[in-house]
Design a protein around this motif. Structure first.
Motif, mmCIF file in Angstrom:
data_model
loop_
_atom_site.group_PDB
_atom_site.id
_atom_site.type_symbol
_atom_site.label_atom_id
_atom_site.label_comp_id
_atom_site.label_asym_id
_atom_site.label_seq_id
_atom_site.Cartn_x
_atom_site.Cartn_y
_atom_site.Cartn_z
ATOM 1 N N ARG A 165 0.821 -1.211 0.000
ATOM 2 C CA ARG A 165 0.000 0.000 0.000
ATOM 3 C C ARG A 165 0.854 1.259 0.000
ATOM 4 O O ARG A 165 0.580 2.217 -0.739
ATOM 5 N N LEU A 166 1.906 1.279 0.832
ATOM 6 C CA LEU A 166 2.715 2.483 0.996
ATOM 7 C C LEU A 166 3.713 2.694 -0.134
ATOM 8 O O LEU A 166 4.042 3.836 -0.474
ATOM 9 N N LEU A 167 4.203 1.592 -0.714
ATOM 10 C CA LEU A 167 5.295 1.700 -1.678
ATOM 11 C C LEU A 167 4.934 1.233 -3.080
ATOM 12 O O LEU A 167 5.554 1.667 -4.056
ATOM 13 N N GLY A 168 3.973 0.327 -3.192
ATOM 14 C CA GLY A 168 3.657 -0.265 -4.484
ATOM 15 C C GLY A 168 3.382 0.733 -5.595
ATOM 16 O O GLY A 168 4.040 0.683 -6.656
ATOM 17 N N PRO A 169 2.441 1.661 -5.415
ATOM 18 C CA PRO A 169 2.145 2.607 -6.500
ATOM 19 C C PRO A 169 3.345 3.466 -6.899
ATOM 20 O O PRO A 169 3.564 3.721 -8.086
ATOM 21 N N ARG A 170 4.146 3.893 -5.939
ATOM 22 C CA ARG A 170 5.288 4.762 -6.240
ATOM 23 C C ARG A 170 6.367 4.006 -7.005
ATOM 24 O O ARG A 170 6.923 4.517 -7.990
ATOM 25 N N MET A 171 6.667 2.817 -6.563
ATOM 26 C CA MET A 171 7.711 2.028 -7.226
ATOM 27 C C MET A 171 7.239 1.517 -8.579
ATOM 28 O O MET A 171 8.008 1.503 -9.553
ATOM 29 N N ALA A 199 5.323 2.892 -10.608
ATOM 30 C CA ALA A 199 5.289 3.975 -11.598
ATOM 31 C C ALA A 199 6.582 4.079 -12.383
ATOM 32 O O ALA A 199 6.607 4.629 -13.491
ATOM 33 N N ASP A 200 7.673 3.520 -11.838
ATOM 34 C CA ASP A 200 8.958 3.548 -12.541
ATOM 35 C C ASP A 200 9.075 2.446 -13.588
ATOM 36 O O ASP A 200 10.064 2.405 -14.337
ATOM 37 N N GLY A 201 8.091 1.558 -13.616
ATOM 38 C CA GLY A 201 8.103 0.479 -14.610
ATOM 39 C C GLY A 201 8.889 -0.753 -14.195
ATOM 40 O O GLY A 201 8.973 -1.727 -14.952
ATOM 41 N N SER A 240 -7.121 -2.596 -4.354
ATOM 42 C CA SER A 240 -7.484 -1.406 -3.579
ATOM 43 C C SER A 240 -6.293 -0.499 -3.334
ATOM 44 O O SER A 240 -6.451 0.638 -2.881
ATOM 45 N N TYR A 241 -5.077 -0.970 -3.632
ATOM 46 C CA TYR A 241 -3.878 -0.169 -3.420
ATOM 47 C C TYR A 241 -3.434 0.566 -4.689
ATOM 48 O O TYR A 241 -2.479 1.340 -4.640
ATOM 49 N N PHE A 242 -4.094 0.292 -5.798
ATOM 50 C CA PHE A 242 -3.764 0.929 -7.078
ATOM 51 C C PHE A 242 -5.057 1.412 -7.733
ATOM 52 O O PHE A 242 -6.128 0.851 -7.503
ATOM 53 N N LYS A 243 -4.959 2.445 -8.561
ATOM 54 C CA LYS A 243 -6.115 2.825 -9.366
ATOM 55 C C LYS A 243 -6.504 1.674 -10.280
ATOM 56 O O LYS A 243 -7.660 1.367 -10.487
ATOM 57 N N SER A 244 -5.502 1.030 -10.836
ATOM 58 C CA SER A 244 -5.640 -0.250 -11.537
ATOM 59 C C SER A 244 -4.266 -0.913 -11.453
ATOM 60 O O SER A 244 -3.245 -0.224 -11.495
ATOM 61 N N PRO A 296 -0.957 -2.235 -12.327
ATOM 62 C CA PRO A 296 -0.106 -2.101 -13.523
ATOM 63 C C PRO A 296 0.368 -3.470 -14.015
ATOM 64 O O PRO A 296 0.442 -4.435 -13.237
ATOM 65 N N PRO A 297 0.712 -3.572 -15.267
ATOM 66 C CA PRO A 297 1.165 -4.857 -15.804
ATOM 67 C C PRO A 297 2.487 -5.340 -15.230
ATOM 68 O O PRO A 297 2.821 -6.518 -15.361
ATOM 69 N N ASN A 298 3.245 -4.435 -14.619
ATOM 70 C CA ASN A 298 4.531 -4.835 -14.036
ATOM 71 C C ASN A 298 4.402 -5.270 -12.574
ATOM 72 O O ASN A 298 5.400 -5.503 -11.903
ATOM 73 N N VAL A 299 3.170 -5.402 -12.081
ATOM 74 C CA VAL A 299 2.926 -5.819 -10.697
ATOM 75 C C VAL A 299 2.246 -7.174 -10.681
ATOM 76 O O VAL A 299 1.223 -7.384 -11.349
ATOM 77 N N SER A 300 2.814 -8.117 -9.927
ATOM 78 C CA SER A 300 2.235 -9.457 -9.801
ATOM 79 C C SER A 300 2.596 -10.002 -8.438
ATOM 80 O O SER A 300 3.360 -9.375 -7.688
ATOM 81 N N GLY A 301 2.061 -11.159 -8.102
ATOM 82 C CA GLY A 301 2.427 -11.700 -6.803
ATOM 83 C C GLY A 301 1.543 -12.805 -6.317
ATOM 84 O O GLY A 301 0.741 -13.383 -7.063
ATOM 85 N N ARG A 302 1.704 -13.097 -5.028
ATOM 86 C CA ARG A 302 1.014 -14.194 -4.365
ATOM 87 C C ARG A 302 0.216 -13.645 -3.178
ATOM 88 O O ARG A 302 0.770 -12.981 -2.308
ATOM 89 N N LEU A 303 -1.072 -13.924 -3.165
ATOM 90 C CA LEU A 303 -1.920 -13.537 -2.049
ATOM 91 C C LEU A 303 -1.774 -14.555 -0.930
ATOM 92 O O LEU A 303 -1.672 -15.757 -1.177
ATOM 93 N N GLU A 304 -1.789 -14.066 0.285
ATOM 94 C CA GLU A 304 -1.747 -14.979 1.433
ATOM 95 C C GLU A 304 -3.166 -15.307 1.883
ATOM 96 O O GLU A 304 -3.600 -16.444 1.857
ATOM 97 N N ILE A 305 -3.919 -14.319 2.311
ATOM 98 C CA ILE A 305 -5.303 -14.447 2.773
ATOM 99 C C ILE A 305 -5.439 -15.576 3.792
ATOM 100 O O ILE A 305 -5.672 -16.742 3.445
ATOM 101 N N LEU A 306 -5.302 -15.238 5.049
ATOM 102 C CA LEU A 306 -5.441 -16.229 6.113
ATOM 103 C C LEU A 306 -6.770 -16.986 5.975
ATOM 104 O O LEU A 306 -7.810 -16.376 5.754
ATOM 105 N N PRO A 307 -6.745 -18.300 6.128
ATOM 106 C CA PRO A 307 -7.952 -19.121 5.891
ATOM 107 C C PRO A 307 -8.910 -19.081 7.069
ATOM 108 O O PRO A 307 -9.139 -20.095 7.753
ATOM 109 N N LEU A 308 -9.503 -17.924 7.321
ATOM 110 C CA LEU A 308 -10.348 -17.740 8.490
ATOM 111 C C LEU A 308 -11.455 -18.792 8.577
ATOM 112 O O LEU A 308 -11.593 -19.494 9.582
ATOM 113 N N PHE A 309 -12.255 -18.891 7.522
ATOM 114 C CA PHE A 309 -13.418 -19.773 7.584
ATOM 115 C C PHE A 309 -13.051 -21.229 7.324
ATOM 116 O O PHE A 309 -13.712 -22.140 7.839
#
Length: 326
Positions: A99-105, A107-109, A123-127, A129-142
């Protein structure tokens, strides 16, 4: 000779966690501190996936312990490291870093790979970017509640108790939406968010009517002096004081002086998967660049002493798959 070697290694040790040297430079920024077991697990996974040929530098925002008013300062410090280090790829660990760094970094491509994300990264980006990817953790609450129901088939009510943090807010939004209750396989699930260790103790002591409690997040609980309470102290207090079984989502909370059990998305394997994606991106081998994926399969951890304390018996299939800790 040993003294000379120590002096030669000293500049490397002082260089903010950078290890080795190689063709690609990777900056890893964690939301939390290096003492947190989850962070240590993730670092092991990243280091395993990116060995020779990659220079790694680790930075820590420490947002579990510092006040939110200091987040911008820590983010700016991380940006200064980013500009000075000039990495080929950045890995961002957990929601605050993204959230704090993703959009700024982004933007450099530069390629950005995230991990440990419990919220919706969109929710951390307006949309995204194609240079952003990753792995969601999402604790298995239910999912964990469903498994616990197999251990406690007569259970009808469960309390999910969490600290007050942005990660907790993300989990509530993801699993509860605008609701204050949920029904999971016949179990009514309520949640409660607290800020202090005193409020935490009160919530556990007031858990009349619930058959069990799950504790996904407890890392920002403050004592009366405003100091973050060590997770070991939280586990120890719950172990001795709770009148009903308590279950967590972290393996290090399970033990003779801890909770009954945990259903764990392992930090090491999770971060290894994200680092593998980073490696493929840098080598031009990534087929899912720009994609998102989530870890869903966890591992059971239990403690026999705590199971006996509450008279609980594991179903045969679960006991066979479980790891037992002391």
């Amino acid at each position: 000779m040993e003294r000379i070697l120590c002096w030669l290694l000293l500049p490397l040790l002082l260089w903010g966690g950078e290890v080795g040297a190689g063709q690609f430079k990777v900056l890893i920024v964690h939301s939390y501190s290096p003492e947190l077991p989850w962070v240590q697990q993730c670092n092991r996974g990243i280091s395993s996936a990116l060995p020779e040929g990659f220079a790694l530098r680790f930075e820590y925002l420490d947002t579990k312990r510092i006040p939110e008013s200091e987040y911008p300062r820590k983010a700016e410090e991380a940006m200064q490291v980013y500009r000075a280090y000039a990495p080929d790829l950045v890995m961002l660990g957990d929601d605050n870093a993204l959230r704090l760094l993703g959009p700024r970094m982004a933007a450099d491509g530069l390629p950005i790979v995230f991990f440990g994300i419990n919220g919706n990264p969109r929710s951390y980006f307006k949309s995204i970017p194609p240079n952003v990817s990753g792995r969601l953790e999402i604790l298995p609450l239910f999912s964990w509640v469903r498994y616990i129901r197999r251990i406690m088939p007569k259970a009808k009510q469960c309390l999910i108790l969490m600290d007050r943090s942005e990660t907790s807010d993300a989990l509530i939004s993801h699993f509860f939406g605008e609701n204050i209750h949920a029904s999971v396989d016949g179990v009514t699930v309520d949640y409660r968010i607290v800020s202090t260790f005193a409020e935490w103790k009160q919530a556990v002591n007031e858990s009349v009517g619930y058959q069990f409690i799950t504790i996904p997040l407890f890392h920002t609980l403050k004592d009366k002096n405003g100091t973050v309470v060590p997770v070991e102290d939280v586990a120890r207090w719950v172990s001795t004081q709770s009148r009903i079984p308590v279950f967590a989502y972290q393996d290090y909370m399970v033990g003779n002086n801890g909770v009954v059990g945990a259903y764990v998305i392992a930090g090491e394997a999770h971060a290894f998967s994200a680092a593998e994606l980073a490696r493929k991106i840098l080598l031009g081998e990534a087929s899912d660049k720009g994609g998102l994926s989530a870890d869903h399969v966890g591992t059971f951890y239990f403690n026999r002493k705590q199971l006996e304390r509450f008279g609980l018996t594991l179903p045969p299939g679960m006991e066979k798959d479980a790891l037992f800790t002391e």
